[in-house]
Scaffold this motif. Sequence first.
Motif, PDB file in Angstrom:
ATOM      1  N   CYS A 177       0.814  -1.224   0.000  1.00  0.00           N
ATOM      2  CA  CYS A 177       0.000   0.000   0.000  1.00  0.00           C
ATOM      3  C   CYS A 177       0.843   1.268   0.000  1.00  0.00           C
ATOM      4  N   LYS A 178       2.024   1.228   0.555  1.00  0.00           N
ATOM      5  CA  LYS A 178       2.804   2.455   0.735  1.00  0.00           C
ATOM      6  C   LYS A 178       3.924   2.649  -0.282  1.00  0.00           C
ATOM      7  N   ILE A 179       4.238   1.617  -1.067  1.00  0.00           N
ATOM      8  CA  ILE A 179       5.411   1.697  -1.935  1.00  0.00           C
ATOM      9  C   ILE A 179       5.324   2.838  -2.951  1.00  0.00           C
ATOM     10  N   PHE A 180       4.143   3.176  -3.414  1.00  0.00           N
ATOM     11  CA  PHE A 180       4.022   4.213  -4.435  1.00  0.00           C
ATOM     12  C   PHE A 180       3.435   5.512  -3.895  1.00  0.00           C
ATOM     13  N   THR A 181       3.531   5.756  -2.588  1.00  0.00           N
ATOM     14  CA  THR A 181       2.953   6.983  -2.035  1.00  0.00           C
ATOM     15  C   THR A 181       3.610   8.226  -2.615  1.00  0.00           C
ATOM     16  N   ILE A 182       4.899   8.185  -2.873  1.00  0.00           N
ATOM     17  CA  ILE A 182       5.587   9.347  -3.437  1.00  0.00           C
ATOM     18  C   ILE A 182       5.645   9.243  -4.958  1.00  0.00           C
ATOM     19  N   ALA A 183       6.042   8.088  -5.464  1.00  0.00           N
ATOM     20  CA  ALA A 183       6.248   7.929  -6.900  1.00  0.00           C
ATOM     21  C   ALA A 183       4.966   7.629  -7.657  1.00  0.00           C
ATOM     22  N   GLY A 184       3.935   7.188  -6.968  1.00  0.00           N
ATOM     23  CA  GLY A 184       2.683   6.822  -7.631  1.00  0.00           C
ATOM     24  C   GLY A 184       2.083   7.915  -8.492  1.00  0.00           C
ATOM     25  N   PRO A 185       1.927   9.129  -7.971  1.00  0.00           N
ATOM     26  CA  PRO A 185       1.377  10.200  -8.808  1.00  0.00           C
ATOM     27  C   PRO A 185       2.221  10.486 -10.048  1.00  0.00           C
ATOM     28  N   VAL A 186       3.536  10.357  -9.936  1.00  0.00           N
ATOM     29  CA  VAL A 186       4.415  10.588 -11.085  1.00  0.00           C
ATOM     30  C   VAL A 186       4.166   9.516 -12.137  1.00  0.00           C
ATOM     31  N   ILE A 187       4.079   8.267 -11.691  1.00  0.00           N
ATOM     32  CA  ILE A 187       3.834   7.163 -12.626  1.00  0.00           C
ATOM     33  C   ILE A 187       2.463   7.328 -13.269  1.00  0.00           C
ATOM     34  N   LEU A 188       1.457   7.645 -12.461  1.00  0.00           N
ATOM     35  CA  LEU A 188       0.103   7.825 -12.986  1.00  0.00           C
ATOM     36  C   LEU A 188       0.072   8.935 -14.023  1.00  0.00           C
ATOM     37  N   PHE A 189       0.680  10.076 -13.736  1.00  0.00           N
ATOM     38  CA  PHE A 189       0.696  11.182 -14.690  1.00  0.00           C
ATOM     39  C   PHE A 189       1.418  10.778 -15.967  1.00  0.00           C
ATOM     40  N   GLY A 190       2.543  10.065 -15.829  1.00  0.00           N
ATOM     41  CA  GLY A 190       3.282   9.629 -17.004  1.00  0.00           C
ATOM     42  C   GLY A 190       2.469   8.705 -17.888  1.00  0.00           C
ATOM     43  N   ILE A 191       1.772   7.760 -17.280  1.00  0.00           N
ATOM     44  CA  ILE A 191       0.939   6.829 -18.054  1.00  0.00           C
ATOM     45  C   ILE A 191      -0.219   7.574 -18.713  1.00  0.00           C
ATOM     46  N   PHE A 192      -0.876   8.451 -17.957  1.00  0.00           N
ATOM     47  CA  PHE A 192      -2.013   9.200 -18.504  1.00  0.00           C
ATOM     48  C   PHE A 192      -1.564  10.128 -19.640  1.00  0.00           C
ATOM     49  N   ALA A 193      -0.453  10.827 -19.451  1.00  0.00           N
ATOM     50  CA  ALA A 193       0.045  11.722 -20.492  1.00  0.00           C
ATOM     51  C   ALA A 193       0.426  10.938 -21.742  1.00  0.00           C
ATOM     52  N   SER A 194       1.032   9.767 -21.561  1.00  0.00           N
ATOM     53  CA  SER A 194       1.378   8.926 -22.708  1.00  0.00           C
ATOM     54  C   SER A 194       0.132   8.481 -23.455  1.00  0.00           C
ATOM     55  N   TRP A 195      -0.899   8.124 -22.714  1.00  0.00           N
ATOM     56  CA  TRP A 195      -2.145   7.694 -23.331  1.00  0.00           C
ATOM     57  C   TRP A 195      -2.775   8.835 -24.130  1.00  0.00           C
ATOM     58  N   VAL A 196      -2.840  10.014 -23.538  1.00  0.00           N
ATOM     59  CA  VAL A 196      -3.438  11.171 -24.223  1.00  0.00           C
ATOM     60  C   VAL A 196      -2.638  11.515 -25.477  1.00  0.00           C
ATOM     61  N   LEU A 197      -1.313  11.575 -25.358  1.00  0.00           N
ATOM     62  CA  LEU A 197      -0.494  11.899 -26.528  1.00  0.00           C
ATOM     63  C   LEU A 197      -0.592  10.817 -27.601  1.00  0.00           C
ATOM     64  N   GLY A 198      -0.676   9.555 -27.185  1.00  0.00           N
ATOM     65  CA  GLY A 198      -0.872   8.475 -28.150  1.00  0.00           C
ATOM     66  C   GLY A 198      -2.200   8.604 -28.872  1.00  0.00           C
ATOM     67  N   LEU A 199      -3.240   8.984 -28.134  1.00  0.00           N
ATOM     68  CA  LEU A 199      -4.554   9.184 -28.745  1.00  0.00           C
ATOM     69  C   LEU A 199      -4.526  10.345 -29.739  1.00  0.00           C
ATOM     70  N   VAL A 200      -3.888  11.432 -29.368  1.00  0.00           N
ATOM     71  CA  VAL A 200      -3.758  12.587 -30.265  1.00  0.00           C
ATOM     72  C   VAL A 200      -2.977  12.192 -31.516  1.00  0.00           C
ATOM     73  N   TYR A 201      -1.911  11.449 -31.342  1.00  0.00           N
ATOM     74  CA  TYR A 201      -1.121  10.987 -32.482  1.00  0.00           C
ATOM     75  C   TYR A 201      -1.951  10.079 -33.388  1.00  0.00           C
ATOM     76  N   TRP A 202      -2.697   9.162 -32.798  1.00  0.00           N
ATOM     77  CA  TRP A 202      -3.522   8.247 -33.584  1.00  0.00           C
ATOM     78  C   TRP A 202      -4.582   9.013 -34.380  1.00  0.00           C
ATOM     79  N   ILE A 203      -5.247   9.977 -33.723  1.00  0.00           N
ATOM     80  CA  ILE A 203      -6.256  10.790 -34.420  1.00  0.00           C
ATOM     81  C   ILE A 203      -5.597  11.572 -35.551  1.00  0.00           C
TER      82      ILE A 203
END
Length: 167
Positions: A134-160
């Motif tokens: 439960c605690k391993i990603f308390t600091i790094a979790g938001p960074v990982i989440l933002f990175g994955i979400f940003a990659s998804w959005v940019l991939g979607l924009v690229y695909w469109i």
Amino acid sequence: MKIEEPVTAKKVLQTTDEQEKAKKYNKYVDEKTPKPDLLKDMWHAFLVGGAICTVGQVITNVYSGQGMDEETAAAFTTMTLVLISVILTGFNVYQRITKYGGAGSLVPITGFANSVAAPAIEFQKEGQVFGIGCKIFTIAGPVILFGIFASWVLGLVYWIGTVLGVV
């Protein structure tokens, strides 16, 4: 010439007037807050960040000297730096490096590894699931989440863009 006494927490709490209490509190905080030496802090960050990057370059050169191509050597260097960071975090050395070097130790990949390993080590006494899990990603979790979400959005924009023939 009147010499002003330092403000103590006791004096602040004993004051009944709210405005006077706020003034005393702000003065108390100003007296107790350490004043940073910006140039010294920047120099320490430069030294530590530079040392980490130099170690990374030496590791890359060693791997390249062993016959690895540049991309493979870079991948192995990243893994080695993460391993070193996690080991240093486990022995409570990386925290001292961070205290000295500030952002210089947090910006490279080693800082990210430290931010994942430190909570895991700190909360391991609470067990594998509720502590480490439960605690391993308390600091790094938001960074990982933002990175994955940003990659998804940019991939979607690229695909469109590709579908519309813009890209």
